[in-house]
Design an enzyme around this catalytic site. Structure first.
Site, PDB file in Angstrom:
ATOM      1  N   ARG A 220       0.899  -1.177  -0.008  1.00  0.00           N
ATOM      2  CA  ARG A 220      -0.235  -0.233  -0.229  1.00  0.00           C
ATOM      3  C   ARG A 220       0.947   1.030  -0.068  1.00  0.00           C
ATOM      4  NH1 ARG A 220      -2.646  -3.247  -1.103  1.00  0.00           N
ATOM      5  NH2 ARG A 220      -3.994  -4.407  -0.677  1.00  0.00           N
TER       6      ARG A 220
ATOM      7  N   SER B  90     -10.689  -1.458   3.560  1.00  0.00           N
ATOM      8  CA  SER B  90      -9.698  -1.957   4.343  1.00  0.00           C
ATOM      9  C   SER B  90      -9.520  -0.754   5.335  1.00  0.00           C
ATOM     10  CB  SER B  90      -8.481  -2.346   4.721  1.00  0.00           C
ATOM     11  OG  SER B  90      -8.757  -4.030   3.779  1.00  0.00           O
TER      12      SER B  90
ATOM     13  N   GLU C 291      -4.817   2.445   6.360  1.00  0.00           N
ATOM     14  CA  GLU C 291      -4.756   2.321   5.103  1.00  0.00           C
ATOM     15  C   GLU C 291      -5.220   3.588   4.513  1.00  0.00           C
ATOM     16  OE1 GLU C 291      -5.078  -0.973   3.203  1.00  0.00           O
ATOM     17  OE2 GLU C 291      -5.624  -0.645   1.757  1.00  0.00           O
TER      18      GLU C 291
HETATM   19  C1  FAD Z   1     -15.006  -1.848  -1.429  1.00  0.00           C
HETATM   20  C2  FAD Z   1     -14.057  -1.722  -1.269  1.00  0.00           C
HETATM   21  C3  FAD Z   1     -13.006  -3.358  -1.625  1.00  0.00           C
HETATM   22  C4  FAD Z   1     -11.830  -2.882  -1.429  1.00  0.00           C
HETATM   23  N1  FAD Z   1     -10.568  -3.258  -2.054  1.00  0.00           N
HETATM   24  C5  FAD Z   1      -9.232  -3.147  -1.680  1.00  0.00           C
HETATM   25  C6  FAD Z   1      -8.246  -3.956  -2.219  1.00  0.00           C
HETATM   26  O1  FAD Z   1      -8.495  -5.341  -1.962  1.00  0.00           O
HETATM   27  N2  FAD Z   1      -7.174  -4.029  -2.113  1.00  0.00           N
HETATM   28  C7  FAD Z   1      -6.716  -2.518  -2.206  1.00  0.00           C
HETATM   29  O2  FAD Z   1      -5.965  -2.191  -2.544  1.00  0.00           O
HETATM   30  N3  FAD Z   1      -7.893  -1.483  -1.861  1.00  0.00           N
HETATM   31  C8  FAD Z   1      -8.611  -2.315  -1.615  1.00  0.00           C
HETATM   32  N4  FAD Z   1      -9.783  -1.478  -1.348  1.00  0.00           N
HETATM   33  C9  FAD Z   1      -9.252   0.068  -1.827  1.00  0.00           C
HETATM   34  C10 FAD Z   1      -8.944   1.304  -3.392  1.00  0.00           C
HETATM   35  O3  FAD Z   1     -10.015   0.170  -3.883  1.00  0.00           O
HETATM   36  C11 FAD Z   1      -7.623   1.503  -3.671  1.00  0.00           C
HETATM   37  O4  FAD Z   1      -6.918   1.737  -3.185  1.00  0.00           O
HETATM   38  C12 FAD Z   1      -8.041   2.123  -5.179  1.00  0.00           C
HETATM   39  O5  FAD Z   1      -6.887   1.439  -6.050  1.00  0.00           O
HETATM   40  C13 FAD Z   1      -8.444   3.408  -4.507  1.00  0.00           C
HETATM   41  O6  FAD Z   1      -8.337   4.217  -5.760  1.00  0.00           O
HETATM   42  P1  FAD Z   1      -9.225   5.400  -5.765  1.00  0.00           P
HETATM   43  O7  FAD Z   1      -9.327   5.839  -7.753  1.00  0.00           O
HETATM   44  O8  FAD Z   1     -10.496   5.534  -5.910  1.00  0.00           O
HETATM   45  O9  FAD Z   1      -8.077   6.114  -5.397  1.00  0.00           O
HETATM   46  P2  FAD Z   1      -8.910   7.852  -4.129  1.00  0.00           P
HETATM   47  O10 FAD Z   1      -9.721   6.983  -2.857  1.00  0.00           O
HETATM   48  O11 FAD Z   1     -10.018   8.373  -4.443  1.00  0.00           O
HETATM   49  O12 FAD Z   1      -7.287   8.486  -3.754  1.00  0.00           O
HETATM   50  C14 FAD Z   1      -6.916   7.517  -3.111  1.00  0.00           C
HETATM   51  C15 FAD Z   1      -5.122   8.525  -3.086  1.00  0.00           C
HETATM   52  O13 FAD Z   1      -4.604   8.477  -4.088  1.00  0.00           O
HETATM   53  C16 FAD Z   1      -4.803   9.806  -4.434  1.00  0.00           C
HETATM   54  N5  FAD Z   1      -5.604   9.523  -5.919  1.00  0.00           N
HETATM   55  C17 FAD Z   1      -5.590   9.558  -6.763  1.00  0.00           C
HETATM   56  N6  FAD Z   1      -5.817   9.600  -7.657  1.00  0.00           N
HETATM   57  C18 FAD Z   1      -4.781  10.323  -8.376  1.00  0.00           C
HETATM   58  C19 FAD Z   1      -3.537  10.497  -9.272  1.00  0.00           C
HETATM   59  N7  FAD Z   1      -4.191  10.311 -10.529  1.00  0.00           N
HETATM   60  N8  FAD Z   1      -2.462  10.977  -8.853  1.00  0.00           N
HETATM   61  C20 FAD Z   1      -2.171  11.191  -8.347  1.00  0.00           C
HETATM   62  N9  FAD Z   1      -2.791  10.971  -6.825  1.00  0.00           N
HETATM   63  C21 FAD Z   1      -4.056  10.284  -6.996  1.00  0.00           C
HETATM   64  C22 FAD Z   1      -5.765  10.588  -4.110  1.00  0.00           C
HETATM   65  O14 FAD Z   1      -5.368  11.934  -3.806  1.00  0.00           O
HETATM   66  C23 FAD Z   1      -5.567   9.649  -2.391  1.00  0.00           C
HETATM   67  O15 FAD Z   1      -4.994  10.044  -1.258  1.00  0.00           O
HETATM   68  C24 FAD Z   1     -10.791  -1.393  -1.224  1.00  0.00           C
HETATM   69  C25 FAD Z   1     -12.483  -0.041  -1.476  1.00  0.00           C
HETATM   70  C26 FAD Z   1     -13.268  -0.785  -1.530  1.00  0.00           C
HETATM   71  C27 FAD Z   1     -14.520   1.005  -1.176  1.00  0.00           C
END
Ligand code: FAD
Length: 295
Positions: free
Chosen positions: A171, A219, A289
């Protein structure tokens, strides 16, 4: 005035847009400015304005790993659309814009008979967010597949990171502070669409067996070395504990869910409760996380 200048570049800018509409927890106060940008020029121009007015910039992907505070975010909140949603294949490599959804990437790669990212099945979010978080499971992360990543620095300059410059761990990634990820090249492997789809279905079934459905940010805590945050929280007797409209899942103790009207303060209360109880009972300092954003 900053408002007018942003409007000139992105006429569709929204003021005081509720971020609860843009996060998987359905929680979050207003963004002072909420802008969906379509290309690099718009992004670079926005950064210039942010610098001129000393305004902060936040990039939001699909909002699936964030808890936005109730007072919202003061500054410019950006989402990537348009050019940032492009996917292009070249032999076994794929060019992906940071705004592409992980599910879309999985689906299109399978259609191109390319495998390697099935472990992302069921993880919501965008490629940009996945790179920042090195999304995946404890054994596999998207970082392993990266050939290069293009970012925009806070000064608007573009920088390309090659595989050798990038360090991904559980992560974590090592993009410099303030980097806006624009796109990446991933290296996949040849396979057959049917085989890939079968694996994706298996992964999804496995995931939905363990994971609660509902409004969450996945998580909440990272797993501590050689253990699981969920196991510790469960052992501490915290499954099902509620505060306001937020509660710790009965199905998976490392998930906090919003029943519908929860506020960030409710989730923050449960986070503190979990951290304190687990520390007192087991001497383990759980590390968050999810990213907490806002004022
Ligand atoms: C039901 C559920 C299950 C999940 N299971 C997992 C799992 O199994 N494994 C796992 O790793 N994660 C999991 N996640 C967490 C999440 O889905 C991942 O970490 C995902 O990759 C986050 O992407 P996002 O676009 O939603 O990022 P966001 O939540 O929008 O942002 C996360 C961080 O990244 C930054 N960010 C986003 N895009 C950019 C960009 N283009 N440039 C710079 N910074 C950026 C944001 O500023 C923030 O700090 C889960 C979430 C949910 C809701």
């Amino acid at each position: 005035m900053i408002k007018t200048e942003i409007k000139k570049i992105c006429p569709q800018v929204k003021f005081k847009e509720l971020l609860a509409k843009h996060t998987s927890l359905r929680i979050g106060g207003p963004a002072e400015y909420f802008v969906e940008v379509a290309n690099r020029n718009e992004l670079a121009n926005l950064l210039k304005i942010a610098k001129k007015y000393n305004s902060k910039v936040f990039l939001l992907g699909a909002g699936t790993n964030v808890l936005v505070k109730d007072r919202g975010i003061k500054g410019i909140v950006i989402r990537l659309l348009g050019d940032f949603r492009k996917i292009q294949f070249k032999n076994r490599s794929v060019f992906v814009g940071a705004g592409v959804g992980l599910f879309q990437l999985l689906k299109i790669s399978a259609e191109h008979n390319l495998e390697g990212i099935e472990f992302l099945a069921g993880i919501p979010g965008t490629v940009g967010g996945a790179l920042v978080m090195n999304a995946g499971n404890p054994k596999e992360g998207i970082g392993n597949l990266v050939d290069s990543v293009k970012i925009m620095k806070p000064n608007g300059k573009i920088q390309i990171f090659k595989k050798k410059d990038l360090h991904f761990s559980y992560r974590r990634s090592n993009f410099p502070k303030g980097s806006l990820i624009l796109s990446c090249w991933l290296r996949l492997k040849k396979s057959k669409k049917e085989t890939i789809i079968k694996v994706i279905k298996e992964r999804l079934k496995e995931r939905w067996g363990k994971q609660p459905r509902g409004y969450s940010a996945g998580s909440v805590f990272k797993n501590p070395p050689d253990d699981y945050a969920g196991r510790l929280i469960e052992k501490a007797g915290l499954k099902g504990v509620k505060y306001g409209d937020a509660y710790i899942s009965e199905k998976h103790a490392n998930f906090i869910l919003n029943r519908g009207k929860a506020k960030a303060k409710d989730v923050l209360y449960l986070i503190r409760k979990i951290k304190n109880t687990v520390k007192n009972k087991f001497g383990v300092d759980l590390e968050l996380e999810i990213k907490i954003l806002g004022n």
